[in-house]
Design a protein around this motif. Sequence first.
Motif, PDB file in Angstrom:
ATOM      1  N   VAL A   1      48.060  17.672  40.009  1.00  0.00           N
ATOM      2  CA  VAL A   1      47.635  18.854  39.262  1.00  0.00           C
ATOM      3  C   VAL A   1      48.074  18.738  37.808  1.00  0.00           C
ATOM      4  O   VAL A   1      49.247  18.514  37.514  1.00  0.00           O
ATOM      5  CB  VAL A   1      48.209  20.142  39.902  1.00  0.00           C
ATOM      6  CG1 VAL A   1      47.934  21.364  39.031  1.00  0.00           C
ATOM      7  CG2 VAL A   1      47.635  20.321  41.293  1.00  0.00           C
ATOM      8  N   SER A   2      47.108  18.870  36.898  1.00  0.00           N
ATOM      9  CA  SER A   2      47.426  18.795  35.470  1.00  0.00           C
ATOM     10  C   SER A   2      47.525  20.177  34.833  1.00  0.00           C
ATOM     11  O   SER A   2      48.193  20.341  33.820  1.00  0.00           O
ATOM     12  CB  SER A   2      46.379  17.972  34.722  1.00  0.00           C
ATOM     13  OG  SER A   2      45.115  18.616  34.752  1.00  0.00           O
ATOM     14  N   ARG A   3      46.815  21.163  35.434  1.00  0.00           N
ATOM     15  CA  ARG A   3      46.923  22.507  34.876  1.00  0.00           C
ATOM     16  C   ARG A   3      46.615  23.554  35.950  1.00  0.00           C
ATOM     17  O   ARG A   3      45.945  23.288  36.929  1.00  0.00           O
ATOM     18  CB  ARG A   3      46.032  22.689  33.653  1.00  0.00           C
ATOM     19  CG  ARG A   3      44.570  22.756  33.919  1.00  0.00           C
ATOM     20  CD  ARG A   3      43.785  22.994  32.609  1.00  0.00           C
ATOM     21  NE  ARG A   3      42.405  23.200  32.896  1.00  0.00           N
ATOM     22  CZ  ARG A   3      41.470  22.263  32.904  1.00  0.00           C
ATOM     23  NH1 ARG A   3      41.783  21.023  32.622  1.00  0.00           N
ATOM     24  NH2 ARG A   3      40.225  22.551  33.183  1.00  0.00           N
ATOM     25  N   VAL A   4      47.150  24.733  35.677  1.00  0.00           N
ATOM     26  CA  VAL A   4      46.916  25.902  36.519  1.00  0.00           C
ATOM     27  C   VAL A   4      46.214  26.926  35.625  1.00  0.00           C
ATOM     28  O   VAL A   4      46.564  27.080  34.455  1.00  0.00           O
ATOM     29  CB  VAL A   4      48.246  26.476  37.060  1.00  0.00           C
ATOM     30  CG1 VAL A   4      48.002  27.659  37.965  1.00  0.00           C
ATOM     31  CG2 VAL A   4      49.041  25.388  37.780  1.00  0.00           C
ATOM     32  N   GLU A   5      45.226  27.612  36.185  1.00  0.00           N
ATOM     33  CA  GLU A   5      44.461  28.575  35.397  1.00  0.00           C
ATOM     34  C   GLU A   5      44.475  29.952  36.052  1.00  0.00           C
ATOM     35  O   GLU A   5      44.621  30.072  37.268  1.00  0.00           O
ATOM     36  CB  GLU A   5      42.997  28.131  35.266  1.00  0.00           C
ATOM     37  CG  GLU A   5      42.829  26.816  34.557  1.00  0.00           C
ATOM     38  CD  GLU A   5      41.375  26.385  34.447  1.00  0.00           C
ATOM     39  OE1 GLU A   5      41.122  25.430  33.695  1.00  0.00           O
ATOM     40  OE2 GLU A   5      40.488  26.982  35.102  1.00  0.00           O
ATOM     41  N   ILE A   6      44.310  30.966  35.225  1.00  0.00           N
ATOM     42  CA  ILE A   6      44.020  32.320  35.670  1.00  0.00           C
ATOM     43  C   ILE A   6      42.792  32.761  34.894  1.00  0.00           C
ATOM     44  O   ILE A   6      42.749  32.631  33.666  1.00  0.00           O
ATOM     45  CB  ILE A   6      45.201  33.285  35.425  1.00  0.00           C
ATOM     46  CG1 ILE A   6      46.390  32.903  36.313  1.00  0.00           C
ATOM     47  CG2 ILE A   6      44.777  34.733  35.672  1.00  0.00           C
ATOM     48  CD1 ILE A   6      47.643  33.745  36.112  1.00  0.00           C
ATOM     49  N   HIS A   7      41.780  33.246  35.608  1.00  0.00           N
ATOM     50  CA  HIS A   7      40.545  33.720  34.993  1.00  0.00           C
ATOM     51  C   HIS A   7      40.487  35.237  35.142  1.00  0.00           C
ATOM     52  O   HIS A   7      40.823  35.763  36.201  1.00  0.00           O
ATOM     53  CB  HIS A   7      39.321  33.123  35.676  1.00  0.00           C
ATOM     54  CG  HIS A   7      39.255  31.634  35.626  1.00  0.00           C
ATOM     55  ND1 HIS A   7      38.127  30.944  35.968  1.00  0.00           N
ATOM     56  CD2 HIS A   7      40.161  30.679  35.273  1.00  0.00           C
ATOM     57  CE1 HIS A   7      38.323  29.646  35.837  1.00  0.00           C
ATOM     58  NE2 HIS A   7      39.576  29.466  35.429  1.00  0.00           N
ATOM     59  N   CYS A   8      40.025  35.930  34.114  1.00  0.00           N
ATOM     60  CA  CYS A   8      39.808  37.376  34.222  1.00  0.00           C
ATOM     61  C   CYS A   8      38.778  37.808  33.199  1.00  0.00           C
ATOM     62  O   CYS A   8      38.570  37.137  32.175  1.00  0.00           O
ATOM     63  CB  CYS A   8      41.110  38.157  34.039  1.00  0.00           C
ATOM     64  SG  CYS A   8      41.849  38.037  32.407  1.00  0.00           S
ATOM     65  N   ASP A   9      38.136  38.922  33.478  1.00  0.00           N
ATOM     66  CA  ASP A   9      37.179  39.465  32.534  1.00  0.00           C
ATOM     67  C   ASP A   9      37.914  39.917  31.273  1.00  0.00           C
ATOM     68  O   ASP A   9      39.046  40.408  31.347  1.00  0.00           O
ATOM     69  CB  ASP A   9      36.421  40.638  33.159  1.00  0.00           C
ATOM     70  CG  ASP A   9      35.271  41.082  32.289  1.00  0.00           C
ATOM     71  OD1 ASP A   9      34.173  40.502  32.438  1.00  0.00           O
ATOM     72  OD2 ASP A   9      35.471  41.977  31.442  1.00  0.00           O
ATOM     73  N   ALA A  10      37.264  39.777  30.138  1.00  0.00           N
ATOM     74  CA  ALA A  10      37.882  40.119  28.852  1.00  0.00           C
ATOM     75  C   ALA A  10      38.271  41.597  28.766  1.00  0.00           C
ATOM     76  O   ALA A  10      39.166  41.953  27.994  1.00  0.00           O
ATOM     77  CB  ALA A  10      36.942  39.756  27.710  1.00  0.00           C
ATOM     78  N   ALA A  11      37.645  42.455  29.567  1.00  0.00           N
ATOM     79  CA  ALA A  11      37.967  43.878  29.539  1.00  0.00           C
ATOM     80  C   ALA A  11      39.047  44.268  30.550  1.00  0.00           C
ATOM     81  O   ALA A  11      39.504  45.412  30.543  1.00  0.00           O
ATOM     82  CB  ALA A  11      36.703  44.702  29.797  1.00  0.00           C
ATOM     83  N   ASN A  12      39.478  43.354  31.393  1.00  0.00           N
ATOM     84  CA  ASN A  12      40.452  43.685  32.430  1.00  0.00           C
ATOM     85  C   ASN A  12      41.874  43.499  31.891  1.00  0.00           C
ATOM     86  O   ASN A  12      42.512  42.458  32.078  1.00  0.00           O
ATOM     87  CB  ASN A  12      40.218  42.828  33.680  1.00  0.00           C
ATOM     88  CG  ASN A  12      40.998  43.324  34.871  1.00  0.00           C
ATOM     89  OD1 ASN A  12      42.019  43.971  34.724  1.00  0.00           O
ATOM     90  ND2 ASN A  12      40.510  43.000  36.058  1.00  0.00           N
ATOM     91  N   ALA A  13      42.363  44.517  31.225  1.00  0.00           N
ATOM     92  CA  ALA A  13      43.663  44.440  30.544  1.00  0.00           C
ATOM     93  C   ALA A  13      44.814  44.191  31.512  1.00  0.00           C
ATOM     94  O   ALA A  13      45.754  43.459  31.189  1.00  0.00           O
ATOM     95  CB  ALA A  13      43.914  45.713  29.741  1.00  0.00           C
ATOM     96  N   ARG A  14      44.777  44.785  32.702  1.00  0.00           N
ATOM     97  CA  ARG A  14      45.866  44.577  33.670  1.00  0.00           C
ATOM     98  C   ARG A  14      45.939  43.115  34.105  1.00  0.00           C
ATOM     99  O   ARG A  14      47.016  42.540  34.182  1.00  0.00           O
ATOM    100  CB  ARG A  14      45.695  45.484  34.881  1.00  0.00           C
ATOM    101  CG  ARG A  14      46.130  46.901  34.626  1.00  0.00           C
ATOM    102  CD  ARG A  14      46.331  47.604  35.969  1.00  0.00           C
ATOM    103  NE  ARG A  14      46.894  48.912  35.807  1.00  0.00           N
ATOM    104  CZ  ARG A  14      48.196  49.166  35.721  1.00  0.00           C
ATOM    105  NH1 ARG A  14      49.059  48.198  35.768  1.00  0.00           N
ATOM    106  NH2 ARG A  14      48.619  50.406  35.589  1.00  0.00           N
ATOM    107  N   SER A  15      44.808  42.528  34.435  1.00  0.00           N
ATOM    108  CA  SER A  15      44.809  41.114  34.840  1.00  0.00           C
ATOM    109  C   SER A  15      45.189  40.209  33.679  1.00  0.00           C
ATOM    110  O   SER A  15      45.876  39.214  33.867  1.00  0.00           O
ATOM    111  CB  SER A  15      43.434  40.706  35.378  1.00  0.00           C
ATOM    112  OG  SER A  15      43.357  40.983  36.749  1.00  0.00           O
ATOM    113  N   GLN A  16      44.746  40.542  32.511  1.00  0.00           N
ATOM    114  CA  GLN A  16      45.045  39.743  31.315  1.00  0.00           C
ATOM    115  C   GLN A  16      46.547  39.725  31.018  1.00  0.00           C
ATOM    116  O   GLN A  16      47.089  38.720  30.554  1.00  0.00           O
ATOM    117  CB  GLN A  16      44.286  40.347  30.141  1.00  0.00           C
ATOM    118  CG  GLN A  16      44.419  39.612  28.844  1.00  0.00           C
ATOM    119  CD  GLN A  16      43.657  40.349  27.761  1.00  0.00           C
ATOM    120  OE1 GLN A  16      44.208  41.124  27.046  1.00  0.00           O
ATOM    121  NE2 GLN A  16      42.408  40.113  27.626  1.00  0.00           N
TER     122      GLN A  16
END
Length: 182
Positions: free
Chosen positions: A131-146
């Motif tokens: 594994v070279s990287r770990v990601e988290i994806h979220c919608d630009a409007a989802n402030a809690r997830s961001q």
Amino acid sequence: MTTTPPERIELDQLVIRRETDDDAQGVADAIASNISRLAPWMEWAVDSAASVDAQRSRIADAAVQWNSGSVYDYIVFDPSNNEVLGKIGIHRTAEDVLEIGYWLTGAAEGQGIATRASSALTMIAARMDGVSRVEIHCDAANARSQAVPERLGYRLDRVVDHPVTTSHQTGRQMIWIYDAAR
């Protein structure tokens, strides 16, 4: 280095563990009581997802995916009362890239649970073989997830166009990156 993550992770007052068929009722209940909060962001959050049969089927599929190394799906719960607080998982999106996804019940929000659980899974995922990287994806409007990747030291790599599948999504998805070589 490891090839698979652990099936159980214990944190202070929090347990993250691989799901079993016995969890279907608890997950169904958590979804049912939070559907109005989840549906604006998550396309799977529909009334039928709150059925025990749907959760049994999903848990069976998750076991196959776990064994194949494509998805490691966990339940997050409070061991003091066996209350389901949400779900979190590690999803393989490329040979060397793992993505963390999560959701919590309304009662669990605002207590640092998503951050603590995501931190634990980030460290585990980053140590997995290849594994070279770990990601988290979220919608630009989802402030809690961001807020979760921001707190954990992920960096915003890019914002990409993404199909809108729910009422609150903007069609702009943020891709947050954690470099596994840290």
